[in-house]
Scaffold this motif. Sequence first.
Motif, mmCIF file in Angstrom:
data_model
loop_
_atom_site.group_PDB
_atom_site.id
_atom_site.type_symbol
_atom_site.label_atom_id
_atom_site.label_comp_id
_atom_site.label_asym_id
_atom_site.label_seq_id
_atom_site.Cartn_x
_atom_site.Cartn_y
_atom_site.Cartn_z
ATOM 1 N N THR A 145 -94.035 32.102 4.592
ATOM 2 C CA THR A 145 -93.205 32.267 3.401
ATOM 3 C C THR A 145 -92.043 33.199 3.708
ATOM 4 N N GLN A 146 -90.999 33.105 2.909
ATOM 5 C CA GLN A 146 -89.946 34.105 2.975
ATOM 6 C C GLN A 146 -89.088 34.044 1.716
ATOM 7 N N LEU A 147 -88.586 35.200 1.358
ATOM 8 C CA LEU A 147 -87.672 35.295 0.235
ATOM 9 C C LEU A 147 -86.283 34.932 0.752
ATOM 10 N N THR A 148 -85.925 33.667 0.646
ATOM 11 C CA THR A 148 -84.655 33.189 1.179
ATOM 12 C C THR A 148 -83.515 33.491 0.207
ATOM 13 N N PRO A 149 -82.264 33.515 0.697
ATOM 14 C CA PRO A 149 -81.120 33.662 -0.217
ATOM 15 C C PRO A 149 -81.090 32.556 -1.264
ATOM 16 N N GLU A 150 -81.516 31.360 -0.884
ATOM 17 C CA GLU A 150 -81.523 30.232 -1.816
ATOM 18 C C GLU A 150 -82.532 30.460 -2.941
ATOM 19 N N LEU A 151 -83.699 31.018 -2.593
ATOM 20 C CA LEU A 151 -84.708 31.289 -3.613
ATOM 21 C C LEU A 151 -84.245 32.407 -4.549
ATOM 22 N N VAL A 152 -83.647 33.438 -3.989
ATOM 23 C CA VAL A 152 -83.106 34.515 -4.828
ATOM 24 C C VAL A 152 -82.070 33.960 -5.800
ATOM 25 N N LYS A 153 -81.187 33.093 -5.295
ATOM 26 C CA LYS A 153 -80.151 32.494 -6.135
ATOM 27 C C LYS A 153 -80.761 31.641 -7.240
ATOM 28 N N ALA A 154 -81.778 30.856 -6.906
ATOM 29 C CA ALA A 154 -82.419 29.975 -7.895
ATOM 30 C C ALA A 154 -83.119 30.789 -8.980
ATOM 31 N N MET A 155 -83.818 31.863 -8.598
ATOM 32 C CA MET A 155 -84.490 32.699 -9.590
ATOM 33 C C MET A 155 -83.488 33.449 -10.455
ATOM 34 N N THR A 156 -82.407 33.898 -9.835
ATOM 35 C CA THR A 156 -81.363 34.596 -10.583
ATOM 36 C C THR A 156 -80.758 33.698 -11.651
ATOM 37 N N ALA A 157 -80.504 32.460 -11.274
ATOM 38 C CA ALA A 157 -79.919 31.509 -12.226
ATOM 39 C C ALA A 157 -80.901 31.152 -13.333
ATOM 40 N N ALA A 158 -82.201 31.124 -13.010
ATOM 41 C CA ALA A 158 -83.201 30.721 -13.997
ATOM 42 C C ALA A 158 -83.495 31.824 -15.006
ATOM 43 N N ALA A 201 -81.088 39.527 -8.350
ATOM 44 C CA ALA A 201 -79.982 39.294 -7.412
ATOM 45 C C ALA A 201 -79.800 40.440 -6.429
ATOM 46 N N ARG A 202 -80.269 41.645 -6.780
ATOM 47 C CA ARG A 202 -80.137 42.810 -5.893
ATOM 48 C C ARG A 202 -81.183 42.823 -4.779
ATOM 49 N N MET A 203 -82.174 41.959 -4.866
ATOM 50 C CA MET A 203 -83.272 41.999 -3.901
ATOM 51 C C MET A 203 -82.824 41.525 -2.523
ATOM 52 N N GLU A 204 -83.313 42.208 -1.508
ATOM 53 C CA GLU A 204 -82.951 41.874 -0.131
ATOM 54 C C GLU A 204 -83.764 40.670 0.341
ATOM 55 N N PRO A 205 -83.087 39.584 0.745
ATOM 56 C CA PRO A 205 -83.822 38.409 1.234
ATOM 57 C C PRO A 205 -84.319 38.622 2.660
ATOM 58 N N GLY A 206 -85.153 37.689 3.117
ATOM 59 C CA GLY A 206 -85.595 37.691 4.502
ATOM 60 C C GLY A 206 -87.021 38.146 4.716
ATOM 61 N N PHE A 207 -87.638 38.754 3.706
ATOM 62 C CA PHE A 207 -88.986 39.274 3.877
ATOM 63 C C PHE A 207 -90.041 38.223 3.536
ATOM 64 N N PRO A 208 -91.207 38.301 4.166
ATOM 65 C CA PRO A 208 -92.334 37.464 3.722
ATOM 66 C C PRO A 208 -92.729 37.853 2.301
ATOM 67 N N MET A 209 -93.418 36.975 1.619
ATOM 68 C CA MET A 209 -93.776 37.234 0.219
ATOM 69 C C MET A 209 -95.255 37.590 0.112
#
Length: 368
Positions: A261-274, A284-292
């Motif tokens: 798993t990973q917190l991708t920029p795409e996932l951050v963007k999708a959650m931010t929009a939702a 949106a401030r969360m740093e992507p790239g980490f495992p979940m």
Amino acid sequence: MAKLLRAALTALLMLAAPIAAHAQEPRRKVIIDDEGFALMHLMLLESDKVDVVGITTVSGNTWARRATAMALRGLEIASRPDVPVAEGATYPLLNSEVLTERWEALYGKLTWKGAWMKQWVEPTHQSTPAYYGPDDPVDLPWGNARLKASSEIAANFLIRMVHKYPGQITIVACGPLTNLALAQRLDPAFASLAGELVYMGGSLNPQQQLDNVSAAQFAREYANSPRREFNARFDPEAASIVSRSPWRKITVIPADPSTGTQLTPELVKAMTAAADPDLGTFIARMEPGFPMWDEIAAGVLLDPGMVSEAEDLYVDFNSQFGAGYGDMLSWREGYQPGLGERKARVVRKIDAARLDALMVRLMANSRK
């Protein structure tokens, strides 16, 4: 004809009854025991399947005082001022910063040390976390909370809640297990009164599944020491006590499934929009790239179908000060030493796409 219509109507009502009963099922009561405030908290707070009846904080990645401030501010952002926050243990049962430095001098450097972290051993994509003392004043970059923590300490809150709702409380623990160990020592009935324990901790033999630099660098923690994981290593004695306590049901999320798993920029963007605007700004401030790591624990609780591989094992943790201090121990049926180890459902793999989709759906609930 009238008889046929009545029979048909009766059949329809019988079919509808289980659906109605299911719709009226009470939400599961959850207490979150953790070291801050993040996506895992939001997943549980926004779910219509659970009722978060409290948050307890503990030292781990940061000190309990700072974790409490983060939880209170997070609840404000999530518009959930109704959820009480009880501050928990500042220090592990026996482990300490000085003892950890002595251990490193004998057995080698740890990758991540949480609240004791001052610098990385080698260059990483992650910035060096700010170092604080346990009693330092807290000034959060995303604002300080007006909400106040409960005057009740975490262990007492946990004990009181399982007595108030025997067999109904699910504890989701995603930090060191100090609060739970203290509660069990104060009240031997504590674990047996809880409905279930779901915790993120330990590791078996994690294999990096994604080509992600940030995740791979963080996984140095278990690359050469596959049984080591931070939550357990921070307070090994607590992890051992909790593993040998009489829980009705234990679900363990080790480090293993997080490598897929990973917190991708795409996932951050999708959650931010939702999410609603305030929550979206926070996400949106969360740093992507980490495992979940912790998000898997919440996801498995809310959607058990995402588990693709699991195993029943007897689990404990090494509490002897030596090279394996804090390492996870596990046995299949019949091989355990019989010193009080409890059988746990250990999750090995999950459907990462299903977790991502669940997270986006849950963030959308904040707009309701």
